[in-house]
Design a protein around this motif. Structure first.
Motif, PDB file in Angstrom:
ATOM      1  N   ARG A 297       0.867  -1.180   0.000  1.00  0.00           N
ATOM      2  CA  ARG A 297       0.000   0.000   0.000  1.00  0.00           C
ATOM      3  C   ARG A 297       0.902   1.228   0.000  1.00  0.00           C
ATOM      4  O   ARG A 297       1.885   1.279   0.722  1.00  0.00           O
ATOM      5  N   SER A 298       0.538   2.226  -0.775  1.00  0.00           N
ATOM      6  CA  SER A 298       1.337   3.441  -0.839  1.00  0.00           C
ATOM      7  C   SER A 298       0.847   4.444   0.196  1.00  0.00           C
ATOM      8  O   SER A 298      -0.364   4.686   0.317  1.00  0.00           O
ATOM      9  N   CYS A 299       1.791   5.041   0.911  1.00  0.00           N
ATOM     10  CA  CYS A 299       1.478   6.117   1.837  1.00  0.00           C
ATOM     11  C   CYS A 299       0.698   7.229   1.129  1.00  0.00           C
ATOM     12  O   CYS A 299      -0.224   7.827   1.697  1.00  0.00           O
ATOM     13  N   PHE A 300       1.045   7.479  -0.121  1.00  0.00           N
ATOM     14  CA  PHE A 300       0.419   8.542  -0.900  1.00  0.00           C
ATOM     15  C   PHE A 300      -1.088   8.346  -1.038  1.00  0.00           C
ATOM     16  O   PHE A 300      -1.854   9.316  -1.144  1.00  0.00           O
ATOM     17  N   ASP A 301      -1.547   7.074  -1.033  1.00  0.00           N
ATOM     18  CA  ASP A 301      -2.963   6.774  -1.258  1.00  0.00           C
ATOM     19  C   ASP A 301      -3.779   6.734   0.032  1.00  0.00           C
ATOM     20  O   ASP A 301      -5.002   6.564  -0.027  1.00  0.00           O
ATOM     21  N   MET A 302      -3.124   6.870   1.178  1.00  0.00           N
ATOM     22  CA  MET A 302      -3.831   6.792   2.458  1.00  0.00           C
ATOM     23  C   MET A 302      -4.368   8.167   2.819  1.00  0.00           C
ATOM     24  O   MET A 302      -3.610   9.070   3.126  1.00  0.00           O
ATOM     25  N   ARG A 303      -5.695   8.319   2.770  1.00  0.00           N
ATOM     26  CA  ARG A 303      -6.284   9.630   3.030  1.00  0.00           C
ATOM     27  C   ARG A 303      -7.734   9.483   3.489  1.00  0.00           C
ATOM     28  O   ARG A 303      -8.361   8.435   3.296  1.00  0.00           O
ATOM     29  N   ASP A 304      -8.237  10.539   4.113  1.00  0.00           N
ATOM     30  CA  ASP A 304      -9.612  10.546   4.602  1.00  0.00           C
ATOM     31  C   ASP A 304     -10.592  10.889   3.490  1.00  0.00           C
ATOM     32  O   ASP A 304     -10.246  11.583   2.518  1.00  0.00           O
ATOM     33  N   THR A 305     -11.827  10.417   3.651  1.00  0.00           N
ATOM     34  CA  THR A 305     -12.928  10.883   2.819  1.00  0.00           C
ATOM     35  C   THR A 305     -13.807  11.783   3.675  1.00  0.00           C
ATOM     36  O   THR A 305     -13.907  11.609   4.901  1.00  0.00           O
ATOM     37  N   GLN A 306     -14.485  12.724   3.046  1.00  0.00           N
ATOM     38  CA  GLN A 306     -15.227  13.727   3.795  1.00  0.00           C
ATOM     39  C   GLN A 306     -16.421  13.146   4.526  1.00  0.00           C
ATOM     40  O   GLN A 306     -16.666  13.472   5.692  1.00  0.00           O
ATOM     41  N   GLY A 307     -17.147  12.277   3.881  1.00  0.00           N
ATOM     42  CA  GLY A 307     -18.362  11.766   4.508  1.00  0.00           C
ATOM     43  C   GLY A 307     -19.297  12.915   4.850  1.00  0.00           C
ATOM     44  O   GLY A 307     -19.507  13.837   4.053  1.00  0.00           O
ATOM     45  N   ASP A 308     -19.835  12.894   6.061  1.00  0.00           N
ATOM     46  CA  ASP A 308     -20.740  13.972   6.478  1.00  0.00           C
ATOM     47  C   ASP A 308     -20.040  15.006   7.354  1.00  0.00           C
ATOM     48  O   ASP A 308     -20.676  15.809   8.028  1.00  0.00           O
ATOM     49  N   ALA A 309     -18.692  15.000   7.350  1.00  0.00           N
ATOM     50  CA  ALA A 309     -17.938  15.942   8.178  1.00  0.00           C
ATOM     51  C   ALA A 309     -18.038  17.359   7.623  1.00  0.00           C
ATOM     52  O   ALA A 309     -18.030  17.575   6.405  1.00  0.00           O
ATOM     53  N   ILE A 310     -18.134  18.333   8.516  1.00  0.00           N
ATOM     54  CA  ILE A 310     -18.072  19.736   8.126  1.00  0.00           C
ATOM     55  C   ILE A 310     -16.643  20.058   7.701  1.00  0.00           C
ATOM     56  O   ILE A 310     -15.682  19.644   8.355  1.00  0.00           O
ATOM     57  N   VAL A 311     -16.474  20.796   6.612  1.00  0.00           N
ATOM     58  CA  VAL A 311     -15.145  21.145   6.108  1.00  0.00           C
ATOM     59  C   VAL A 311     -14.784  22.560   6.559  1.00  0.00           C
ATOM     60  O   VAL A 311     -15.562  23.496   6.385  1.00  0.00           O
ATOM     61  N   ARG A 312     -13.603  22.687   7.162  1.00  0.00           N
ATOM     62  CA  ARG A 312     -13.072  23.991   7.535  1.00  0.00           C
ATOM     63  C   ARG A 312     -11.844  24.252   6.671  1.00  0.00           C
ATOM     64  O   ARG A 312     -10.855  23.503   6.741  1.00  0.00           O
ATOM     65  N   SER A 313     -11.874  25.306   5.868  1.00  0.00           N
ATOM     66  CA  SER A 313     -10.815  25.575   4.894  1.00  0.00           C
ATOM     67  C   SER A 313      -9.967  26.766   5.333  1.00  0.00           C
ATOM     68  O   SER A 313     -10.496  27.763   5.859  1.00  0.00           O
ATOM     69  N   PHE A 314      -8.651  26.657   5.084  1.00  0.00           N
ATOM     70  CA  PHE A 314      -7.701  27.701   5.459  1.00  0.00           C
ATOM     71  C   PHE A 314      -6.681  27.874   4.333  1.00  0.00           C
ATOM     72  O   PHE A 314      -6.311  26.902   3.669  1.00  0.00           O
ATOM     73  N   GLU A 315      -6.242  29.105   4.130  1.00  0.00           N
ATOM     74  CA  GLU A 315      -5.180  29.416   3.181  1.00  0.00           C
ATOM     75  C   GLU A 315      -3.938  29.822   3.966  1.00  0.00           C
ATOM     76  O   GLU A 315      -3.997  30.707   4.830  1.00  0.00           O
ATOM     77  N   VAL A 316      -2.815  29.183   3.689  1.00  0.00           N
ATOM     78  CA  VAL A 316      -1.558  29.491   4.372  1.00  0.00           C
ATOM     79  C   VAL A 316      -0.481  29.718   3.314  1.00  0.00           C
ATOM     80  O   VAL A 316      -0.222  28.843   2.478  1.00  0.00           O
ATOM     81  N   THR A 317       0.154  30.884   3.364  1.00  0.00           N
ATOM     82  CA  THR A 317       1.157  31.250   2.372  1.00  0.00           C
ATOM     83  C   THR A 317       2.518  31.435   3.035  1.00  0.00           C
ATOM     84  O   THR A 317       2.648  32.231   3.973  1.00  0.00           O
ATOM     85  N   ALA A 318       3.503  30.690   2.578  1.00  0.00           N
ATOM     86  CA  ALA A 318       4.869  30.790   3.104  1.00  0.00           C
ATOM     87  C   ALA A 318       5.650  31.801   2.277  1.00  0.00           C
ATOM     88  O   ALA A 318       5.612  31.777   1.041  1.00  0.00           O
ATOM     89  N   GLU A 319       6.371  32.676   2.979  1.00  0.00           N
ATOM     90  CA  GLU A 319       7.117  33.716   2.267  1.00  0.00           C
ATOM     91  C   GLU A 319       8.342  34.123   3.074  1.00  0.00           C
ATOM     92  O   GLU A 319       8.264  34.313   4.293  1.00  0.00           O
TER      93      GLU A 319
END
Length: 515
Positions: free
Chosen positions: A90-112
């Protein structure tokens, strides 16, 4: 009449004596500096190898003691488990969550990379997140899906975001060369994971982190509980930060930090130590409870007073305290460099009396023990002993080796894993495990009477701790010293699950250089 021949002979002897002495000095200096030179080369090679796949370290014959063995058919590697049975990869790259009925909280972070002005009037070159250091506090509710979109404007080495202490899927762990490629200037990466565990956490770049964290690429990550385990009116948080090698900040400020609070209010104060050193903090003004360490609540926390809190590098301590009548709460560092660390004030009253602390907080005897599956007497599937050491001038080692030369600890899903850690020298080693929380079983051979779970454990010279965890999160996980200079100098290894792979590599070819 003088004898020129005799004088010449005496001078010749003197020359020989000085020549012998010179040779002795050269040999002595060589014996002193050659090991340093040798280990400097070794550390540079360890920290900056040409190319290493951290998911295949156990396939190396030199690491055979931690592997069940593998088969090679043509160019294909066949993975086996501990019993030697062929298993699906199994690849680490493919291991991820699915949203399901979870509320999504989105953030933008910019490195400079940019020059910023501190509130002491100085201008410094920093690595910022959304223009500041620390970066923005990310605060969500337990059970929500966190979506953080990272952009890199101009940080030349590339950046990542590692979610320190958060149990998440391998692909979102933010370790350059293990779970992703570092995000190059102009690049972007989106992290998505379910915040399954409430608690106090933080994030930082895991690309050249010994450099990037102290230049500013850090921030707080707070997961509020669905249901409060205890009552409080205010939920406050502070980040203790060492910028560069000397400037100490609290919440971006070089000056004292003051929170408003009314007399009688209960305050939950979350203290995040992003420094690579332990910060010893005294609490004045009232008694208090330590209700959580590293995001894990402590069952049955006792009320304590006038004790010093030794908050290790990378650790988080949450305290519960009530603002007294007509007096404020004061938190003050007692560390050697405390004069440069600002104080923390809570409330509007007069300054409390600052007496001598009555001792140091000892987590090994604090709280009410609660039986679970992890104890000294549990039947463990994997048992390892790690000796943390220091070779003169350059390298910090685990079992005498550095970085990718250290065999990984190999586990299978469901294993009970016990690790003993002995600090054999080189200062305090705050050992951090990615992707899991562990229970502290014993200190110096004495079982704990507390029930404390952590993800980062500061170990002083001469101390031995036993820790244990359930291998319930398949992936490729770093275990390293969170004095990040120690990690960069070799004190970094892996805990890998059989059959988990990664498409990424560490080294100068890829430019991925985690520590």
């Amino acid at each position: 009449m003088s004898n020129p021949g005799k004088v010449k002979k005496k001078w010749s002897k003197r020359q020989k004596r000085w020549m012998g002495f010179g040779i002795f000095i050269v040999i002595l200096l060589g014996a002193f500096f050659l090991p340093s030179f040798y280990w400097t080369i070794q550390v540079n090679q360890a920290y900056k190898p040409e190319s290493v796949n951290m998911g295949e370290m156990h396939l190396d014959s030199s690491h055979a003691s931690h592997s069940a063995g593998t088969n090679q058919i043509g160019s294909e590697t066949i993975h086996t488990n501990r019993a030697g049975e062929v298993i699906e990869t199994r690849s680490c790259f493919d291991m991820r969550d699915t949203q399901g009925d979870a509320i999504v909280r989105s953030f933008e972070v910019t490195a400079e990379a940019k020059s910023i002005n501190l509130d002491n009037g100085s201008s410094v070159d920093a690595y910022t997140l959304n223009g500041t250091t620390p970066g923005p506090e990310i605060r969500v509710k337990e059970g929500e899906m966190v979506r953080v979109h990272l952009k890199n404007i101009n940080v030349e080495e590339g950046v990542t975001l590692h979610w320190h202490g958060v149990v998440l899927h391998c692909s979102q762990d933010g370790v350059a060369g293990v779970t992703q490629d570092a995000v190059e200037p102009g690049g972007e990466f989106t992290y998505e994971f379910i915040a399954r565990h409430s608690g106090s956490f933080w994030y930082h770049s895991h690309q050249q982190s010994s450099l990037q964290a102290k230049k500013g690429l850090i921030g707080r990550f707070i997961v509020e509980p669905k249901v409060k385990p205890f009552e409080y009116e205010q939920d406050l948080a502070v980040t203790l930060q060492r910028f560069g090698n000397s400037t100490m900040l609290i919440n971006s400020s070089t000056k004292d930090v003051h929170f408003s609070a009314r007399s009688g209010e209960w305050v939950r104060l979350r203290i995040v130590n992003s420094d690579s050193r332990t910060q010893n903090v005294n609490v004045y003004g009232n008694s208090f409870q330590v209700v959580s360490i590293d995001g894990s609540d402590i069952p049955g926390p006792e009320v304590i007073q006038a004790q010093t809190l030794p908050i290790g590098a990378g650790q988080r301590y949450d305290i519960l305290i009530q603002v007294p009548e007509n007096e404020r709460i004061l938190l003050q560092s007692t560390s050697a460099d405390r004069r440069s660390l600002p104080d923390i004030h809570i409330g509007e009253g007069t300054m409390p009396e600052r007496g001598q602390a009555k001792g140091r907080f000892d987590f090994t005897v604090y709280g009410t023990p609660t039986p679970d599956d992890l104890s000294i007497d549990s039947d463990y599937d994997v048992v390892e002993h790690l000796i943390l050491g220091h070779k003169a001038f350059a390298a910090y080692t685990i079992n005498g080796e550095i970085f990718h030369h250290i065999p990984p600890i190999m586990v299978e899903e469901g294993d009970l894993v016990k690790i003993s850690l002995t600090n054999d020298g080189g200062g305090t080693h705050p050992m951090h495990l990615h992707g899991h929380i562990f229970k502290v079983l014993s200190k110096n051979g004495i079982p704990l009477t507390s029930n404390v779970y952590m993800d980062t454990l500061p170990i002083e010279e001469g101390e031995t701790f036993e820790i244990a965890f359930v291998a319930d999160n398949p992936g490729l996980w770093m275990k390293h010293c969170h004095n990040l200079e120690h990690a960069a100098s070799g004190m970094t290894m892996m805990v890998n699950y059989y059959g988990v792979t990664t498409p990424f590599t560490v080294g100068t070819v890829s430019g991925n250089l985690p520590d």
